[in-house]
Design an enzyme around this catalytic site. Structure first.
Site, PDB file in Angstrom:
ATOM      1  N   GLU A  99       0.842  -1.208   0.000  1.00  0.00           N
ATOM      2  CA  GLU A  99       0.000   0.000   0.000  1.00  0.00           C
ATOM      3  C   GLU A  99       0.877   1.259   0.000  1.00  0.00           C
ATOM      4  O   GLU A  99       0.750   2.128   0.866  1.00  0.00           O
ATOM      5  CB  GLU A  99      -0.985  -0.027   1.186  1.00  0.00           C
ATOM      6  CG  GLU A  99      -1.964  -1.190   1.065  1.00  0.00           C
ATOM      7  CD  GLU A  99      -3.183  -1.118   1.998  1.00  0.00           C
ATOM      8  OE1 GLU A  99      -3.247  -0.258   2.879  1.00  0.00           O
ATOM      9  OE2 GLU A  99      -4.077  -1.973   1.816  1.00  0.00           O
ATOM     10  N   TYR A 126     -11.342  -4.583   0.515  1.00  0.00           N
ATOM     11  CA  TYR A 126     -12.050  -5.094   1.691  1.00  0.00           C
ATOM     12  C   TYR A 126     -13.549  -4.840   1.548  1.00  0.00           C
ATOM     13  O   TYR A 126     -13.960  -3.832   0.941  1.00  0.00           O
ATOM     14  CB  TYR A 126     -11.539  -4.391   2.958  1.00  0.00           C
ATOM     15  CG  TYR A 126     -10.164  -4.878   3.391  1.00  0.00           C
ATOM     16  CD1 TYR A 126     -10.028  -6.051   4.115  1.00  0.00           C
ATOM     17  CD2 TYR A 126      -9.011  -4.170   3.064  1.00  0.00           C
ATOM     18  CE1 TYR A 126      -8.778  -6.513   4.514  1.00  0.00           C
ATOM     19  CE2 TYR A 126      -7.752  -4.619   3.457  1.00  0.00           C
ATOM     20  CZ  TYR A 126      -7.646  -5.790   4.186  1.00  0.00           C
ATOM     21  OH  TYR A 126      -6.410  -6.251   4.576  1.00  0.00           O
ATOM     22  N   GLU A 185      -4.814  -8.739  -0.431  1.00  0.00           N
ATOM     23  CA  GLU A 185      -5.605  -8.478   0.788  1.00  0.00           C
ATOM     24  C   GLU A 185      -7.064  -8.399   0.386  1.00  0.00           C
ATOM     25  O   GLU A 185      -7.432  -7.582  -0.465  1.00  0.00           O
ATOM     26  CB  GLU A 185      -5.169  -7.173   1.476  1.00  0.00           C
ATOM     27  CG  GLU A 185      -3.813  -7.300   2.152  1.00  0.00           C
ATOM     28  CD  GLU A 185      -3.433  -6.088   2.999  1.00  0.00           C
ATOM     29  OE1 GLU A 185      -4.322  -5.403   3.545  1.00  0.00           O
ATOM     30  OE2 GLU A 185      -2.212  -5.834   3.091  1.00  0.00           O
TER      31      GLU A 185
HETATM   32  O1  AHR Z   1      -4.979  -5.991   7.014  1.00  0.00           O
HETATM   33  C1  AHR Z   1      -4.904  -4.823   7.772  1.00  0.00           C
HETATM   34  C2  AHR Z   1      -4.288  -3.669   7.004  1.00  0.00           C
HETATM   35  O2  AHR Z   1      -5.113  -3.327   5.935  1.00  0.00           O
HETATM   36  C3  AHR Z   1      -2.957  -3.948   6.354  1.00  0.00           C
HETATM   37  O3  AHR Z   1      -1.901  -3.794   7.231  1.00  0.00           O
HETATM   38  C4  AHR Z   1      -2.905  -2.918   5.278  1.00  0.00           C
HETATM   39  O4  AHR Z   1      -2.136  -3.327   4.179  1.00  0.00           O
HETATM   40  C5  AHR Z   1      -4.360  -2.701   4.922  1.00  0.00           C
HETATM   41  O5  AHR Z   1      -4.685  -1.367   4.877  1.00  0.00           O
END
Ligand code: AHR
Length: 513
Positions: free
Chosen positions: A194, A262, A317
Protein backbone atom coordinates in the site's frame (compact mmCIF):
# COMPACT_ATOMS: atom_id res chain seq x y z
CA UNK A 1 -64.21 -18.70 -18.22
CA UNK A 2 -64.00 -18.52 -14.44
CA UNK A 3 -63.11 -22.24 -14.32
CA UNK A 4 -60.34 -21.77 -16.90
CA UNK A 5 -58.89 -18.87 -14.93
CA UNK A 6 -58.86 -20.95 -11.75
CA UNK A 7 -57.18 -23.81 -13.63
CA UNK A 8 -54.55 -21.41 -15.02
CA UNK A 9 -53.81 -20.04 -11.56
CA UNK A 10 -53.46 -23.52 -10.13
CA UNK A 11 -51.13 -24.56 -12.97
CA UNK A 12 -49.07 -21.38 -12.68
CA UNK A 13 -48.66 -21.88 -8.93
CA UNK A 14 -47.76 -25.52 -9.46
CA UNK A 15 -45.22 -24.53 -12.10
CA UNK A 16 -43.42 -22.17 -9.76
CA UNK A 17 -42.90 -25.15 -7.47
CA UNK A 18 -41.45 -27.43 -10.09
CA UNK A 19 -39.47 -24.99 -12.24
CA UNK A 20 -36.16 -23.93 -10.76
CA UNK A 21 -35.79 -20.19 -10.25
CA UNK A 22 -32.11 -20.37 -11.18
CA UNK A 23 -30.59 -21.89 -14.28
CA UNK A 24 -26.96 -22.75 -14.84
CA UNK A 25 -25.22 -24.28 -17.84
CA UNK A 26 -21.86 -25.88 -17.10
CA UNK A 27 -19.70 -26.80 -20.09
CA UNK A 28 -17.97 -29.76 -18.50
CA UNK A 29 -15.95 -30.75 -21.57
CA UNK A 30 -14.54 -27.27 -22.12
CA UNK A 31 -12.19 -24.99 -20.17
CA UNK A 32 -8.53 -24.08 -20.63
CA UNK A 33 -7.54 -21.88 -17.69
CA UNK A 34 -6.30 -23.39 -14.47
CA UNK A 35 -7.48 -22.06 -11.10
CA UNK A 36 -4.11 -21.45 -9.49
CA UNK A 37 -3.99 -22.93 -6.01
CA UNK A 38 -2.30 -19.68 -4.99
CA UNK A 39 -5.60 -17.79 -4.97
CA UNK A 40 -6.21 -19.74 -1.74
CA UNK A 41 -3.37 -17.90 0.02
CA UNK A 42 -3.41 -16.38 3.50
CA UNK A 43 -1.86 -13.42 5.28
CA UNK A 44 -0.08 -13.11 8.64
CA UNK A 45 0.82 -9.64 9.88
CA UNK A 46 2.46 -8.47 13.08
CA UNK A 47 -0.90 -7.04 14.08
CA UNK A 48 -2.91 -7.66 17.24
CA UNK A 49 -2.97 -11.36 18.11
CA UNK A 50 -2.12 -12.77 14.68
CA UNK A 51 1.53 -13.64 15.34
CA UNK A 52 2.00 -13.26 19.12
CA UNK A 53 -0.69 -15.17 21.02
CA UNK A 54 -1.82 -16.50 17.64
CA UNK A 55 0.61 -18.53 15.54
CA UNK A 56 3.38 -18.04 18.07
CA UNK A 57 3.14 -18.67 21.79
CA UNK A 58 6.90 -18.79 22.45
CA UNK A 59 9.03 -21.67 23.58
CA UNK A 60 8.88 -20.83 27.28
CA UNK A 61 6.17 -20.26 29.88
CA UNK A 62 3.37 -21.86 27.94
CA UNK A 63 1.34 -25.02 28.37
CA UNK A 64 -0.02 -24.79 24.82
CA UNK A 65 1.46 -27.60 22.71
CA UNK A 66 3.98 -26.11 20.29
CA UNK A 67 7.07 -26.77 18.22
CA UNK A 68 9.70 -24.03 18.51
CA UNK A 69 6.98 -21.75 19.86
CA UNK A 70 4.51 -22.37 16.97
CA UNK A 71 1.13 -23.81 18.00
CA UNK A 72 0.78 -27.38 16.79
CA UNK A 73 -3.02 -27.23 16.53
CA UNK A 74 -2.81 -24.25 14.18
CA UNK A 75 -0.21 -25.98 12.00
CA UNK A 76 -2.45 -29.06 11.76
CA UNK A 77 -5.54 -27.01 10.89
CA UNK A 78 -3.71 -25.05 8.19
CA UNK A 79 -2.27 -28.25 6.71
CA UNK A 80 -5.79 -29.59 6.37
CA UNK A 81 -6.81 -26.35 4.67
CA UNK A 82 -3.99 -26.89 2.12
CA UNK A 83 -2.88 -23.29 2.27
CA UNK A 84 -0.64 -22.69 -0.76
CA UNK A 85 1.15 -19.53 0.43
CA UNK A 86 1.39 -17.25 3.44
CA UNK A 87 2.18 -13.54 3.22
CA UNK A 88 4.30 -11.96 5.99
CA UNK A 89 5.16 -9.69 7.91
CA UNK A 90 2.55 -7.14 6.71
CA UNK A 91 0.54 -5.12 5.67
CA UNK A 92 1.42 -1.70 6.93
CA UNK A 93 3.82 -3.32 9.40
CA UNK A 94 6.03 -4.50 6.51
CA UNK A 95 7.17 -0.99 5.63
CA UNK A 96 8.41 -0.43 9.17
CA UNK A 97 10.09 -3.81 9.53
CA UNK A 98 13.86 -4.27 9.49
CA UNK A 99 14.45 -7.97 9.07
CA UNK A 100 17.93 -7.97 10.64
CA UNK A 101 16.27 -7.09 13.98
CA UNK A 102 14.57 -10.50 13.87
CA UNK A 103 17.54 -12.87 13.47
CA UNK A 104 20.18 -14.24 15.87
CA UNK A 105 19.79 -15.05 19.59
CA UNK A 106 16.34 -13.97 20.75
CA UNK A 107 17.58 -12.29 23.94
CA UNK A 108 19.84 -10.03 21.89
CA UNK A 109 17.19 -8.83 19.44
CA UNK A 110 16.20 -5.17 19.70
CA UNK A 111 12.64 -4.12 20.44
CA UNK A 112 10.62 -1.61 18.46
CA UNK A 113 7.20 -0.01 18.64
CA UNK A 114 4.54 -1.34 16.33
CA UNK A 115 3.38 2.12 15.31
CA UNK A 116 0.58 1.06 12.99
CA UNK A 117 -1.09 -1.39 15.32
CA UNK A 118 -1.57 0.02 18.80
CA UNK A 119 1.98 1.18 19.57
CA UNK A 120 2.69 -2.11 21.33
CA UNK A 121 6.23 -3.36 21.86
CA UNK A 122 7.49 -5.69 19.16
CA UNK A 123 10.35 -7.69 20.65
CA UNK A 124 11.25 -9.36 17.34
CA UNK A 125 11.15 -12.81 18.92
CA UNK A 126 9.30 -14.02 15.82
CA UNK A 127 11.56 -13.33 12.85
CA UNK A 128 12.70 -14.68 9.50
CA UNK A 129 13.79 -18.16 10.72
CA UNK A 130 10.62 -18.57 12.79
CA UNK A 131 8.41 -17.65 9.85
CA UNK A 132 10.18 -19.65 7.16
CA UNK A 133 10.54 -22.75 9.33
CA UNK A 134 6.85 -22.46 10.21
CA UNK A 135 5.98 -22.37 6.49
CA UNK A 136 7.95 -25.59 6.04
CA UNK A 137 5.99 -27.20 8.89
CA UNK A 138 2.66 -26.13 7.38
CA UNK A 139 3.80 -27.12 3.89
CA UNK A 140 3.10 -23.72 2.41
CA UNK A 141 5.08 -21.30 0.25
CA UNK A 142 6.30 -18.14 1.99
CA UNK A 143 5.45 -14.78 0.46
CA UNK A 144 7.71 -12.09 1.93
CA UNK A 145 6.54 -8.46 1.86
CA UNK A 146 9.61 -6.24 1.71
CA UNK A 147 10.10 -2.87 3.34
CA UNK A 148 10.23 -0.16 0.67
CA UNK A 149 8.66 2.71 2.63
CA UNK A 150 11.40 2.99 5.27
CA UNK A 151 13.93 0.39 4.15
CA UNK A 152 16.79 0.48 1.67
CA UNK A 153 17.64 -1.36 -1.51
CA UNK A 154 20.67 -2.86 0.24
CA UNK A 155 18.49 -4.16 3.09
CA UNK A 156 16.31 -5.98 0.58
CA UNK A 157 19.27 -7.33 -1.41
CA UNK A 158 20.63 -8.71 1.86
CA UNK A 159 17.30 -10.31 2.79
CA UNK A 160 16.99 -12.08 -0.58
CA UNK A 161 20.53 -13.40 -0.22
CA UNK A 162 20.11 -14.39 3.42
CA UNK A 163 17.13 -16.59 2.65
CA UNK A 164 18.03 -17.76 -0.85
CA UNK A 165 21.77 -18.04 -1.39
CA UNK A 166 23.26 -21.42 -0.66
CA UNK A 167 26.81 -20.10 -0.30
CA UNK A 168 29.39 -17.61 -1.54
CA UNK A 169 27.86 -14.60 0.14
CA UNK A 170 28.25 -13.00 3.60
CA UNK A 171 24.49 -13.22 4.06
CA UNK A 172 24.47 -16.97 3.42
CA UNK A 173 27.30 -17.28 5.98
CA UNK A 174 25.32 -15.26 8.51
CA UNK A 175 22.29 -17.52 8.05
CA UNK A 176 24.47 -20.57 8.67
CA UNK A 177 25.91 -18.96 11.80
CA UNK A 178 22.32 -18.52 12.96
CA UNK A 179 21.69 -22.23 12.68
CA UNK A 180 20.19 -22.75 9.23
CA UNK A 181 22.43 -24.51 6.73
CA UNK A 182 20.11 -24.84 3.73
CA UNK A 183 18.60 -21.86 1.95
CA UNK A 184 14.80 -21.62 2.00
CA UNK A 185 14.51 -20.53 -1.64
CA UNK A 186 11.73 -17.98 -1.29
CA UNK A 187 10.19 -17.13 -4.62
CA UNK A 188 7.29 -14.75 -3.83
CA UNK A 189 8.29 -11.17 -2.92
CA UNK A 190 6.15 -8.10 -2.46
CA UNK A 191 7.94 -4.81 -3.22
CA UNK A 192 6.31 -2.59 -0.58
CA UNK A 193 2.71 -2.59 0.64
CA UNK A 194 0.00 0.00 0.00
CA UNK A 195 2.70 2.48 -1.02
CA UNK A 196 -0.10 4.94 -1.89
CA UNK A 197 -0.82 5.08 1.87
CA UNK A 198 0.91 3.53 4.88
CA UNK A 199 3.79 2.34 2.69
CA UNK A 200 5.01 5.85 1.88
CA UNK A 201 2.16 7.96 0.45
CA UNK A 202 3.66 7.78 -3.02
CA UNK A 203 2.18 8.69 -6.37
CA UNK A 204 2.06 5.87 -8.92
CA UNK A 205 4.62 7.48 -11.27
CA UNK A 206 7.10 7.90 -8.40
CA UNK A 207 6.52 4.38 -7.10
CA UNK A 208 6.97 2.91 -10.58
CA UNK A 209 10.51 4.32 -10.55
CA UNK A 210 11.17 3.15 -6.99
CA UNK A 211 9.92 -0.31 -7.93
CA UNK A 212 12.23 -0.42 -10.95
CA UNK A 213 15.18 0.41 -8.73
CA UNK A 214 14.37 -2.22 -6.08
CA UNK A 215 13.44 -4.91 -8.60
CA UNK A 216 16.70 -4.46 -10.50
CA UNK A 217 18.68 -5.79 -7.55
CA UNK A 218 16.31 -8.59 -6.56
CA UNK A 219 17.87 -11.55 -8.28
CA UNK A 220 17.05 -15.25 -8.05
CA UNK A 221 19.30 -17.75 -6.34
CA UNK A 222 20.61 -19.37 -9.49
CA UNK A 223 20.11 -18.98 -13.21
CA UNK A 224 16.97 -21.10 -13.24
CA UNK A 225 15.17 -19.56 -10.32
CA UNK A 226 13.74 -16.15 -10.96
CA UNK A 227 12.00 -14.33 -8.17
CA UNK A 228 8.31 -13.56 -8.50
CA UNK A 229 8.20 -9.82 -7.80
CA UNK A 230 4.87 -8.24 -6.93
CA UNK A 231 4.32 -4.49 -7.22
CA UNK A 232 2.29 -2.81 -4.50
CA UNK A 233 -1.09 -2.38 -6.11
CA UNK A 234 -4.22 -0.33 -6.25
CA UNK A 235 -6.77 0.25 -3.58
CA UNK A 236 -10.15 -1.01 -4.79
CA UNK A 237 -11.17 0.72 -8.04
CA UNK A 238 -8.11 2.94 -8.54
CA UNK A 239 -7.60 1.78 -12.11
CA UNK A 240 -5.17 4.61 -12.86
CA UNK A 241 -2.72 3.05 -10.37
CA UNK A 242 -2.65 -0.19 -12.36
CA UNK A 243 -2.48 1.71 -15.64
CA UNK A 244 0.67 3.63 -14.56
CA UNK A 245 2.44 0.54 -13.18
CA UNK A 246 1.68 -1.54 -16.27
CA UNK A 247 2.82 1.32 -18.52
CA UNK A 248 5.95 2.44 -16.67
CA UNK A 249 7.46 -0.80 -15.37
CA UNK A 250 9.14 -3.05 -17.94
CA UNK A 251 7.37 -6.41 -17.85
CA UNK A 252 10.59 -8.39 -17.64
CA UNK A 253 10.95 -7.08 -14.08
CA UNK A 254 7.31 -7.45 -13.06
CA UNK A 255 5.71 -10.78 -12.31
CA UNK A 256 2.63 -9.58 -10.43
CA UNK A 257 0.62 -6.44 -9.65
CA UNK A 258 -1.37 -6.35 -6.43
CA UNK A 259 -4.90 -5.10 -5.68
CA UNK A 260 -6.49 -4.70 -2.24
CA UNK A 261 -10.24 -4.74 -1.63
CA UNK A 262 -12.05 -5.09 1.69
CA UNK A 263 -15.81 -5.52 2.13
CA UNK A 264 -16.53 -2.59 4.43
CA UNK A 265 -19.95 -1.05 4.96
CA UNK A 266 -18.49 2.43 5.61
CA UNK A 267 -14.93 3.17 6.80
CA UNK A 268 -16.31 5.62 9.40
CA UNK A 269 -18.97 3.22 10.70
CA UNK A 270 -18.07 -0.34 9.91
CA UNK A 271 -20.87 -1.97 11.89
CA UNK A 272 -20.87 -4.81 14.38
CA UNK A 273 -19.08 -8.05 13.60
CA UNK A 274 -21.99 -10.21 14.79
CA UNK A 275 -25.01 -8.06 15.73
CA UNK A 276 -25.73 -6.65 12.28
CA UNK A 277 -29.01 -5.85 10.57
CA UNK A 278 -30.20 -7.30 7.26
CA UNK A 279 -29.47 -3.93 5.63
CA UNK A 280 -25.88 -4.07 6.93
CA UNK A 281 -25.55 -7.64 5.68
CA UNK A 282 -26.85 -6.60 2.27
CA UNK A 283 -24.39 -3.69 2.05
CA UNK A 284 -21.49 -5.97 3.02
CA UNK A 285 -22.47 -8.33 0.21
CA UNK A 286 -22.74 -5.43 -2.24
CA UNK A 287 -19.16 -4.53 -1.34
CA UNK A 288 -18.03 -8.15 -1.58
CA UNK A 289 -19.63 -8.68 -5.00
CA UNK A 290 -18.05 -5.44 -6.21
CA UNK A 291 -14.87 -7.56 -6.39
CA UNK A 292 -16.19 -8.84 -9.73
CA UNK A 293 -16.13 -5.35 -11.26
CA UNK A 294 -12.80 -4.49 -9.63
CA UNK A 295 -11.06 -7.55 -10.98
CA UNK A 296 -12.70 -7.23 -14.41
CA UNK A 297 -11.72 -3.58 -14.84
CA UNK A 298 -8.15 -3.97 -13.56
CA UNK A 299 -7.87 -6.92 -15.98
CA UNK A 300 -8.98 -4.75 -18.88
CA UNK A 301 -6.25 -2.24 -18.02
CA UNK A 302 -3.66 -5.03 -17.71
CA UNK A 303 -4.79 -6.56 -21.03
CA UNK A 304 -4.04 -3.28 -22.77
CA UNK A 305 -0.33 -3.54 -21.87
CA UNK A 306 -0.06 -7.30 -21.47
CA UNK A 307 -2.48 -9.06 -23.83
CA UNK A 308 -0.76 -12.41 -23.30
CA UNK A 309 -1.52 -12.14 -19.57
CA UNK A 310 2.04 -12.77 -18.42
CA UNK A 311 1.77 -10.47 -15.40
CA UNK A 312 -0.44 -11.89 -12.65
CA UNK A 313 -3.06 -9.96 -10.72
CA UNK A 314 -2.40 -10.57 -7.03
CA UNK A 315 -5.32 -9.73 -4.75
CA UNK A 316 -3.12 -9.97 -1.68
CA UNK A 317 -5.61 -8.48 0.79
CA UNK A 318 -9.34 -9.19 0.74
CA UNK A 319 -12.11 -9.97 3.22
CA UNK A 320 -14.75 -8.48 5.51
CA UNK A 321 -13.81 -5.69 7.91
CA UNK A 322 -16.10 -4.67 10.80
CA UNK A 323 -15.79 -2.92 14.18
CA UNK A 324 -13.64 -4.96 16.55
CA UNK A 325 -15.36 -7.35 18.95
CA UNK A 326 -16.68 -5.41 21.92
CA UNK A 327 -14.17 -5.12 24.75
CA UNK A 328 -11.10 -5.83 22.60
CA UNK A 329 -8.26 -3.47 21.65
CA UNK A 330 -9.43 -1.25 18.77
CA UNK A 331 -6.02 -1.46 17.07
CA UNK A 332 -5.94 -5.26 17.13
CA UNK A 333 -8.73 -5.75 14.55
CA UNK A 334 -10.13 -8.87 16.26
CA UNK A 335 -13.61 -9.69 14.98
CA UNK A 336 -16.03 -12.61 15.12
CA UNK A 337 -16.64 -14.55 11.95
CA UNK A 338 -20.23 -15.40 11.03
CA UNK A 339 -22.17 -16.94 8.15
CA UNK A 340 -21.89 -13.48 6.55
CA UNK A 341 -18.15 -14.14 6.22
CA UNK A 342 -18.87 -17.55 4.71
CA UNK A 343 -20.96 -15.75 2.09
CA UNK A 344 -18.09 -13.33 1.36
CA UNK A 345 -15.62 -16.22 1.09
CA UNK A 346 -17.76 -18.38 -1.22
CA UNK A 347 -18.75 -15.58 -3.60
CA UNK A 348 -15.24 -14.08 -3.71
CA UNK A 349 -13.58 -17.40 -4.50
CA UNK A 350 -16.15 -17.94 -7.27
CA UNK A 351 -15.17 -14.54 -8.68
CA UNK A 352 -11.45 -15.39 -8.56
CA UNK A 353 -12.18 -18.67 -10.38
CA UNK A 354 -14.06 -16.74 -13.06
CA UNK A 355 -11.04 -14.51 -13.72
CA UNK A 356 -8.38 -17.16 -13.11
CA UNK A 357 -6.70 -16.33 -16.40
CA UNK A 358 -5.46 -13.14 -14.69
CA UNK A 359 -5.93 -13.56 -10.93
CA UNK A 360 -3.25 -16.05 -9.98
CA UNK A 361 -2.50 -15.23 -6.33
CA UNK A 362 -4.76 -13.94 -3.55
CA UNK A 363 -4.48 -13.63 0.22
CA UNK A 364 -7.38 -13.53 2.63
CA UNK A 365 -6.82 -11.00 5.43
CA UNK A 366 -5.89 -12.41 7.85
CA UNK A 367 -5.21 -15.96 9.00
CA UNK A 368 -5.49 -15.88 12.81
CA UNK A 369 -7.37 -13.55 15.20
CA UNK A 370 -7.41 -10.58 12.78
CA UNK A 371 -10.20 -9.45 10.38
CA UNK A 372 -11.77 -12.33 8.40
CA UNK A 373 -9.75 -14.98 10.20
CA UNK A 374 -9.97 -18.69 9.50
CA UNK A 375 -8.90 -19.48 13.07
CA UNK A 376 -9.62 -17.75 16.39
CA UNK A 377 -7.77 -18.55 19.60
CA UNK A 378 -8.34 -17.96 23.30
CA UNK A 379 -5.67 -19.35 25.59
CA UNK A 380 -5.27 -23.01 24.71
CA UNK A 381 -8.61 -23.06 22.87
CA UNK A 382 -8.89 -22.72 19.11
CA UNK A 383 -11.94 -22.55 16.84
CA UNK A 384 -12.37 -22.89 13.12
CA UNK A 385 -14.56 -20.17 11.66
CA UNK A 386 -17.23 -20.47 8.94
CA UNK A 387 -14.65 -18.93 6.58
CA UNK A 388 -12.24 -21.77 7.39
CA UNK A 389 -14.90 -24.29 6.45
CA UNK A 390 -15.66 -22.62 3.11
CA UNK A 391 -11.97 -22.51 2.20
CA UNK A 392 -11.57 -26.14 3.17
CA UNK A 393 -14.65 -27.26 1.19
CA UNK A 394 -13.48 -25.24 -1.82
CA UNK A 395 -9.90 -26.51 -1.87
CA UNK A 396 -10.95 -29.20 -4.39
CA UNK A 397 -10.80 -26.40 -6.98
CA UNK A 398 -7.07 -25.80 -6.39
CA UNK A 399 -5.15 -26.28 -9.65
CA UNK A 400 -8.25 -27.63 -11.41
CA UNK A 401 -9.43 -26.38 -14.82
CA UNK A 402 -12.07 -23.70 -14.62
CA UNK A 403 -15.21 -24.70 -16.54
CA UNK A 404 -17.01 -22.03 -18.55
CA UNK A 405 -20.58 -21.55 -17.38
CA UNK A 406 -23.56 -19.27 -17.71
CA UNK A 407 -26.00 -18.40 -14.96
CA UNK A 408 -29.45 -16.93 -14.74
CA UNK A 409 -30.35 -16.16 -11.15
CA UNK A 410 -33.09 -14.74 -8.98
CA UNK A 411 -32.45 -11.50 -7.17
CA UNK A 412 -32.06 -11.01 -3.45
CA UNK A 413 -33.80 -7.70 -2.75
CA UNK A 414 -33.62 -5.30 0.16
CA UNK A 415 -35.60 -2.10 -0.33
CA UNK A 416 -35.01 -0.89 -3.88
CA UNK A 417 -31.68 -2.65 -4.26
CA UNK A 418 -31.02 -6.15 -5.44
CA UNK A 419 -28.13 -8.57 -5.80
CA UNK A 420 -27.86 -11.90 -7.60
CA UNK A 421 -28.96 -14.50 -5.05
CA UNK A 422 -26.91 -17.38 -6.40
CA UNK A 423 -23.24 -17.54 -7.29
CA UNK A 424 -21.71 -20.59 -9.00
CA UNK A 425 -18.33 -21.90 -10.09
CA UNK A 426 -17.21 -25.22 -11.57
CA UNK A 427 -13.92 -26.96 -12.27
CA UNK A 428 -12.55 -30.28 -13.49
CA UNK A 429 -9.62 -31.75 -11.58
CA UNK A 430 -6.72 -33.80 -12.90
CA UNK A 431 -8.66 -37.06 -12.40
CA UNK A 432 -11.58 -35.73 -14.43
CA UNK A 433 -13.82 -35.19 -11.39
CA UNK A 434 -16.06 -32.12 -11.67
CA UNK A 435 -16.75 -29.90 -8.65
CA UNK A 436 -19.45 -27.27 -8.55
CA UNK A 437 -19.59 -24.69 -5.76
CA UNK A 438 -22.82 -22.80 -5.19
CA UNK A 439 -23.69 -19.98 -2.79
CA UNK A 440 -27.16 -18.70 -1.90
CA UNK A 441 -26.69 -15.34 -0.19
CA UNK A 442 -30.43 -14.81 0.39
CA UNK A 443 -31.09 -15.18 4.15
CA UNK A 444 -34.86 -15.42 3.67
CA UNK A 445 -35.39 -17.76 0.78
CA UNK A 446 -34.19 -21.14 -0.43
CA UNK A 447 -33.14 -21.33 -4.08
CA UNK A 448 -33.77 -24.16 -6.49
CA UNK A 449 -31.06 -24.38 -9.11
CA UNK A 450 -31.27 -26.37 -12.29
CA UNK A 451 -27.83 -27.18 -13.73
CA UNK A 452 -27.40 -28.47 -17.29
CA UNK A 453 -24.20 -30.44 -17.49
CA UNK A 454 -23.05 -30.19 -21.07
CA UNK A 455 -20.49 -32.68 -22.30
CA UNK A 456 -20.61 -34.95 -19.28
CA UNK A 457 -22.83 -37.83 -18.29
CA UNK A 458 -22.34 -37.90 -14.53
CA UNK A 459 -23.23 -41.13 -12.78
CA UNK A 460 -23.20 -39.91 -9.22
CA UNK A 461 -23.42 -36.70 -7.24
CA UNK A 462 -22.40 -36.12 -3.63
CA UNK A 463 -21.77 -32.96 -1.69
CA UNK A 464 -21.18 -30.97 1.46
CA UNK A 465 -23.03 -27.97 2.80
CA UNK A 466 -22.29 -25.14 5.21
CA UNK A 467 -25.40 -23.39 6.46
CA UNK A 468 -27.08 -22.17 9.63
CA UNK A 469 -30.44 -20.73 10.66
CA UNK A 470 -29.26 -17.14 10.81
CA UNK A 471 -26.65 -15.20 8.87
CA UNK A 472 -25.33 -13.92 12.22
CA UNK A 473 -24.58 -17.48 13.41
CA UNK A 474 -20.98 -18.25 14.32
CA UNK A 475 -18.79 -20.59 16.32
CA UNK A 476 -17.72 -19.77 19.85
CA UNK A 477 -15.17 -21.27 22.23
CA UNK A 478 -18.12 -22.79 24.12
CA UNK A 479 -19.87 -24.03 20.99
CA UNK A 480 -17.10 -24.57 18.42
CA UNK A 481 -19.10 -26.69 15.95
CA UNK A 482 -22.34 -24.75 15.70
CA UNK A 483 -21.45 -23.92 12.09
CA UNK A 484 -19.66 -26.80 10.40
CA UNK A 485 -19.95 -28.66 7.09
CA UNK A 486 -22.48 -31.49 6.78
CA UNK A 487 -23.29 -34.04 4.14
CA UNK A 488 -25.55 -32.48 1.48
CA UNK A 489 -28.55 -34.43 0.28
CA UNK A 490 -30.28 -31.72 -1.74
CA UNK A 491 -28.88 -32.61 -5.18
CA UNK A 492 -30.22 -35.15 -7.67
CA UNK A 493 -29.19 -36.20 -11.17
CA UNK A 494 -31.37 -37.06 -14.12
CA UNK A 495 -29.36 -37.48 -17.30
CA UNK A 496 -27.69 -34.16 -18.08
CA UNK A 497 -29.83 -32.30 -15.56
CA UNK A 498 -28.76 -31.67 -12.01
CA UNK A 499 -31.29 -30.26 -9.54
CA UNK A 500 -29.96 -28.52 -6.44
CA UNK A 501 -31.94 -27.10 -3.55
CA UNK A 502 -29.98 -24.46 -1.65
CA UNK A 503 -31.25 -23.41 1.81
CA UNK A 504 -31.04 -19.70 2.74
CA UNK A 505 -27.45 -18.55 3.42
CA UNK A 506 -25.70 -21.68 2.32
CA UNK A 507 -22.53 -22.78 0.59
CA UNK A 508 -22.57 -26.13 -1.20
CA UNK A 509 -19.75 -27.96 -2.95
CA UNK A 510 -20.79 -30.86 -5.18
CA UNK A 511 -18.67 -33.69 -6.55
CA UNK A 512 -19.73 -35.24 -9.84
CA UNK A 513 -18.26 -38.46 -11.13
O1 AHR B 1 -4.98 -5.99 7.01
C1 AHR B 1 -4.90 -4.82 7.77
C2 AHR B 1 -4.29 -3.67 7.00
O2 AHR B 1 -5.11 -3.33 5.93
C3 AHR B 1 -2.96 -3.95 6.35
O3 AHR B 1 -1.90 -3.79 7.23
C4 AHR B 1 -2.90 -2.92 5.28
O4 AHR B 1 -2.14 -3.33 4.18
C5 AHR B 1 -4.36 -2.70 4.92
O5 AHR B 1 -4.69 -1.37 4.88
Amino acid sequence: MKKRLILFCVLATFQTFIVAQNKVIVNADMGKDVISKHIYGHFAEHLGRCIYDGFYVGEKNTTIPNKDGIRTDIVQALKKLKIPNLRWPGGCFADTYHWKDGIGPKDKRPSMLNVWWGGVTEDNSFGTHDFLNMCEEIGTEPYLAANVGSGTVQELIDWTRYVNFEKGNPMADLRKQNGREKAWNVKLWGVGNEVWGCGGNMKPEYYANVYRQYATFMTGWDNNNKLFRIASGASDDDYNWTEVLMRDIPHNMLEGVAVHHYSVIDWRKKGSDRAFSEQEYFTTMQKALFMDEIVRRHSIVMDKYDPKKKVAMVVDEWGGWYEVEQGTNGAFLYQQNTMRDAMIAGTTLNIFHKYCDRVRIANLAQAINVLQAVILTKGEKMILTPTYHVMEMYNVHQDATNLPLSIQTENYKVGKDSLPAVSVSASRDKEGVVHISLVNINPNKAQDVSVSLRGMLAKAVSGRILTSDKVQDHNTFESPDKVSPKEFKGASLKGEELKVSLPPVSVVVLTLK
